[in-house]
Write an enzyme that holds these catalytic residues in place. Structure first.
Site, short mmCIF file in Angstrom:
data_model
loop_
_atom_site.label_atom_id
_atom_site.label_comp_id
_atom_site.label_asym_id
_atom_site.label_seq_id
_atom_site.Cartn_x
_atom_site.Cartn_y
_atom_site.Cartn_z
N THR A 45 6.00 -24.17 39.48
CA THR A 45 7.19 -24.97 39.78
C THR A 45 8.33 -24.11 40.29
O THR A 45 8.96 -24.42 41.31
CB THR A 45 7.64 -25.74 38.52
N LYS A 54 15.52 -24.15 45.06
CA LYS A 54 16.79 -24.75 44.60
C LYS A 54 17.94 -23.79 44.81
O LYS A 54 19.03 -24.19 45.24
CB LYS A 54 16.64 -25.14 43.12
N GLU A 186 22.34 -30.47 39.20
CA GLU A 186 22.28 -29.45 40.25
C GLU A 186 22.01 -30.06 41.62
O GLU A 186 22.68 -29.74 42.61
CB GLU A 186 21.20 -28.42 39.91
N ARG A 209 23.68 -33.62 28.17
CA ARG A 209 23.88 -33.88 26.75
C ARG A 209 23.59 -32.71 25.80
O ARG A 209 24.30 -32.55 24.81
CB ARG A 209 23.06 -35.11 26.32
N LYS A 402 34.32 -20.64 26.12
CA LYS A 402 34.35 -20.82 24.66
C LYS A 402 33.54 -19.71 24.00
O LYS A 402 32.41 -19.41 24.39
CB LYS A 402 33.77 -22.18 24.28
#
Length: 467
Positions: A45, A54, A186, A209, A402
């Site tokens: 993949t 990508k 993306e 999420r 953070k």
């Protein structure tokens, strides 16, 4: 009666990143290794329809954004220009084909026998390619990866999945992305940056999420601000053909039925293990309730001498994870005694999102840290700022960092960053977290100025978040 057909010390089923890495490492120790791949091209993949192409498309989108920004940086002649999707597509395909060839030559160089075909288990030590011949091995690795899931709705076949994204010959003007995981986010960002009108359909109010709120909330606000439509609490009911090769997407959102037309609908609702026709039951291998192969921390299935790793196991489905797990497995199985306990540590695996802007995370989210340590034992430092690239720009792309620290020593247990350069920035900080760095270690490191990265080593009590 002795078995017929070829006999290997190690047979790897799957020519993706994890399988290739494990096969080559085993061969380096002198093992007789065979590798079976059914797609006709090596790399899995990541190389063919994932990370590599990508990233080419993300780079392309980033160049489009730089062209857009150029005028504000004093280049008045640089303005909107045309983009030839088809030319780039074929150039990108040629690049991937070259990589396929490199992988095949690497197998030959390392004395791994490449077998083209679809494997199916006959027993725990034997497979067949469907031509009557059986291939036998003392040890077998299942590394067949996963593939995109298509939802069971009427007309679903009219849409494409993330694999199909790379088959597009021309850029669609109107795009619906169904799903809000990192793949959907993306690809939606790439489409938008290159000029497509994009709508994202989310089952909830959120995107991304599993990620910390500082990443998913910052990105969601930015996506909406730059013109990407997010349809919350939505459920796609069906797809249907419309005029001019368009697709009508019928959906419900917040209890209301609606429809919209798109040129392309991209399903990004998840992935599942690529186990069709492998007949793992004939080897005695067990699956979990989601259909993934069950393997322990040493990549061992319930059947001795049968192993599994990578996306087919459904844990940390990232290319570098599969590569690392594959190499450590072969070190343990075929390497010297020093590797007899070799295994991959699946804790604190860093990940990045090639969004616009990019984001990265390593360690615990704030919610996970609270569950593990208790809020009273945490210090969470947050900085939201505008990077210097924005100095000449009217639109200020956000940055938000953070740092989650636990215990009186303030051990760094989570780092979550979003903003330009986050993808390249995170790797070094991931090393620090993996080594057990503390907030004091960060504070005692001299900052690189002016950079966004310096925010992580200059956080003070003023940046503390109330929990």
């Amino acid at each position: 009666m002795p078995p017929t057909g070829k006999i290997y010390d190690y047979l790897v089923i799957g020519g993706g990143s994890g399988g290739l890495a494990s096969a080559r490492r085993a061969a380096s120790y002198g093992a007789k290794v065979g590798l079976i791949e059914g797609s006709g091209r090596l790399g899995g993949t990541c190389v063919n329809v994932g990370c590599v192409p990508k990233k080419v498309m993300w780079n392309t989108a980033s160049i489009a954004e730089a062209i857009h920004d150029a005028k504000e940086y004093g280049f008045p002649e640089v303005g909107p220009t045309t983009f030839d999707w088809n030319t780039l597509k074929h150039k990108r395909d040629a690049y991937i084909k070259r990589l396929n060839g490199i992988y095949e030559r690497n197998l030959e160089k390392d004395s791994v026998e490449y077998i083209s075909g679809l494997a199916s288990f006959v027993s725990k030590n034997s497979v067949t390619l469907g031509n009557g011949e059986e291939i036998h091995a003392k040890k077998i690795l299942i590394a067949v990866g996963g593939r995109p899931t298509i939802p069971q709705v009427p007309g679903a076949e009219l849409g494409i999945d993330s694999d199909g994204f790379f088959d597009l010959e021309h850029q669609p003007k109107r795009v619906a992305v169904v799903g809000t995981g990192y793949i959907g986010i993306e690809l939606a960002g790439i489409f938008h940056a290159l000029g497509s009108k994009v709508s994202i359909f989310s089952r909830t109010e959120e995107i991304l999420r599993p990620f910390d709120p500082i990443i998913k909330d910052t990105l969601r606000k930015e996506m909406v601000k730059i013109g990407i439509e997010i349809v919350p609490h939505s459920q796609v009911k069906s797809l249907a053909k419309a005029d001019n090769n368009a697709i009508t997407l019928n959906y419900a959102s917040n209890g209301h039925e609606a429809s919209a037309e798109f040129d392309t609908v991209l399903w990004a609702v998840g992935r599942h293990p690529n186990l069709d026709n492998l007949a793992v039951d004939k080897a005695g291998v067990t699956l979990n309730n989601k259909g993934y192969v069950v393997a322990d921390e040493y990549q061992e299935t319930v059947i001795p001498e049968v192993y599994a790793l990578g996306d087919v196991c459904g844990i940390e489905q990232l290319t570098p994870v599969a590569i690392a797990a594959g190499r450590r497995l072969s070190d343990r199985l075929f390497g010297p005694a020093q590797f007899k306990s070799s295994k991959l540590d699946y804790r604190n695996v860093p990940s990045v999102i090639f969004s616009h802007p990019t984001a990265g995370a390593v360690g615990l989210t704030e919610a996970q840290a609270i569950e593990e340590y208790g809020a009273e034992n945490l210090n969470v430092y947050v900085s939201e700022f505008s990077g210097m690239y924005n100095a000449m720009k009217a639109h200020k792309t956000p940055s938000a960092f953070k740092l989650i620290c636990a215990g009186p020593e303030e051990k760094v247990v989570g780092i979550h960053i979003v903003g330009q350069g986050s993808d390249e920035m995170l790797q070094g900080f991931a090393v620090a977290l993996k080594m057990g760095a503390t907030k004091d270690d960060f504070d005692s490191t001299v900052a690189l100025h002016p950079t966004s990265a310096e925010e992580l080593v200059t956080l003070t009590k003023a940046n503390l978040k109330k929990l």
